[in-house]
Design a protein around this motif. Structure first.
Motif, PDB file in Angstrom:
ATOM      1  N   CYS A  74       0.827  -1.210   0.000  1.00 36.95           N
ATOM      2  CA  CYS A  74       0.000   0.000   0.000  1.00 36.95           C
ATOM      3  C   CYS A  74       0.864   1.264   0.000  1.00 36.95           C
ATOM      4  O   CYS A  74       2.067   1.204   0.266  1.00 36.95           O
ATOM      5  N   CYS A  77       2.725   2.146   3.453  1.00 36.03           N
ATOM      6  CA  CYS A  77       3.805   1.194   3.780  1.00 36.03           C
ATOM      7  C   CYS A  77       4.979   1.405   2.826  1.00 36.03           C
ATOM      8  O   CYS A  77       6.139   1.290   3.229  1.00 36.03           O
ATOM      9  N   LYS A  94      -7.234  -0.484   0.167  1.00 35.89           N
ATOM     10  CA  LYS A  94      -7.176  -1.916  -0.154  1.00 35.89           C
ATOM     11  C   LYS A  94      -8.435  -2.402  -0.868  1.00 35.89           C
ATOM     12  O   LYS A  94      -8.477  -3.526  -1.374  1.00 35.89           O
ATOM     13  N   CYS A 115      -1.404  -5.787   0.621  1.00 39.14           N
ATOM     14  CA  CYS A 115      -0.185  -5.244   1.229  1.00 39.14           C
ATOM     15  C   CYS A 115       0.652  -6.318   1.914  1.00 39.14           C
ATOM     16  O   CYS A 115       0.252  -6.863   2.953  1.00 39.14           O
ATOM     17  N   GLU A 118       1.603  -5.555   5.590  1.00 43.46           N
ATOM     18  CA  GLU A 118       0.560  -5.813   6.583  1.00 43.46           C
ATOM     19  C   GLU A 118       0.277  -7.310   6.739  1.00 43.46           C
ATOM     20  O   GLU A 118      -0.147  -7.755   7.796  1.00 43.46           O
TER      21      GLU A 118
END
Ligand code: ZN
Length: 321
Positions: A74, A77, A94, A115, A118
């Motif tokens: 993402c 990040c 997302k 992601c 994550e």
């Protein structure tokens, strides 16, 4: 497959983890620490680097390696801002701006798919319904090793910032030509532990089922290992590296790969490499499991990079990555 890394590194003059600034004084993190001397147990305060700090240093190369493997990461990040999908606003990306699903499984799946950071590093979504995804990696604080703890030091260093002397009379009143400030620096031999559960990557924490294809999962595992190797190899962890890059380097390292969770003996203790090896031999015998242990300076492993390259070859052979 579960990986565990124990590492010792020497850091002379570091400011890797500053906790507060009072006036012109920046203070280094310090923590209580148990030492034994003359049959007495004492608590002393020693310099330390927080697990949060190392966690951040791991996730930055993780985002980079993931993108290099064409994985989805993402926007935040990618930028190294690990706010993650903490609420509807941050989770929205997302789902490509669509309404967020109401089912926890679908929410988790959507976030994990979009992601890698994550997926590997976990997140805590505080919306409705709330979802917690536990991180696939664990990291300790970096603390001075036992034998060296009493000699580890914190010391303020004086620095000055100068303004141009030219046209000084034209400046507004109160503009200082010189500002002095103190940075508390630490010097120690630190040890920390890093664990990585490869089997949690790409799997739903709610259903235990894969969220991605096996190829995608292998690719994410590769990124997770490479970023660990990258963090260790580059020494890019902690703050203030631009002017206080610690001098020193890796003194010793142990890296294990086991079927089930296993943590190396803490590197703050002497002979932690041998103890880890002995423990693994027992585990291997009693539980009939294949265990691998890579120790810096043993079996031709001359550098930390050698240990990672051996591990990567082994995991390739086993079809894990
Ligand atoms: Zn993200």
């Amino acid at each position: 497959m579960f990986l565990s890394l124990g590492i010792r590194f020497e850091a002379n003059v570091e400011a890797m983890n500053m906790v507060e600034t009072t006036g012109n004084y920046s203070k280094h993190r310090r923590v209580p620490y148990i030492i034994e001397s003359e049959n007495l147990v004492k608590i002393i305060y020693v310099p330390a680097v927080s697990g949060e700090s190392i966690d951040n240093a791991y996730q930055e190369p993780l985002a980079m390696e993931a993108r290099a493997e064409d994985q989805s990461v993402c926007t935040l990040c990618t930028r190294g801002e690990f706010l993650k999908s903490m609420d509807q606003v941050y989770a929205k990306e997302k789902f490509d701006g669509r309404d967020l699903p109401k089912e926890p499984e679908e929410l988790e799946q959507g976030i994990v798919k979009k992601c890698t950071v994550e997926d590997v590093g976990g997140f805590l979504y505080a919306g409705k319904p709330p979802i917690k995804r536990t991180s696939a990696f664990q990291v300790s604080y970096a603390l001075p090793i036992k034998n060296f703890a009493v000699y580890s030091m914190l010391e303020p260093q004086l620095h000055a910032r100068h303004a141009q002397l030219r046209d000084v009379e034209k400046r507004e009143e109160g503009a200082a030509e010189q500002m002095i400030y103190y940075v508390e620096i630490g010097t120690a031999i630190y040890g920390f532990v890093f664990n990585l559960d490869l089997m949690a990557i790409g799997m739903s924490a709610l259903t235990g089922k894969p969220v991605l294809s096996i190829d995608e999962i292998r690719s994410r595992r590769r990124a997770a290992i490479k970023s660990l190797a990258r963090m260790v190899s580059s020494g890019q962890f902690g703050a203030k590296l631009s002017r206080f890059f610690p001098l020193g380097g890796i003194r010793s390292l142990v890296l294990t790969a086991t079927d089930k969770p296993f943590t190396v003996t803490s590197p703050i203790y002497e002979k932690y490499e041998e103890t880890t090896l002995k423990r693994l031999e027992k585990i291997s015998k009693e539980f009939s499991e294949e265990c691998k242990c890579y120790i810096l300076g043993k079996d031709g492993l001359e550098t930390p990079e050698d240990a990672f390259s051996k591990l990567i070859s082994y995991l390739r052979e086993k079809d894990i990555i």
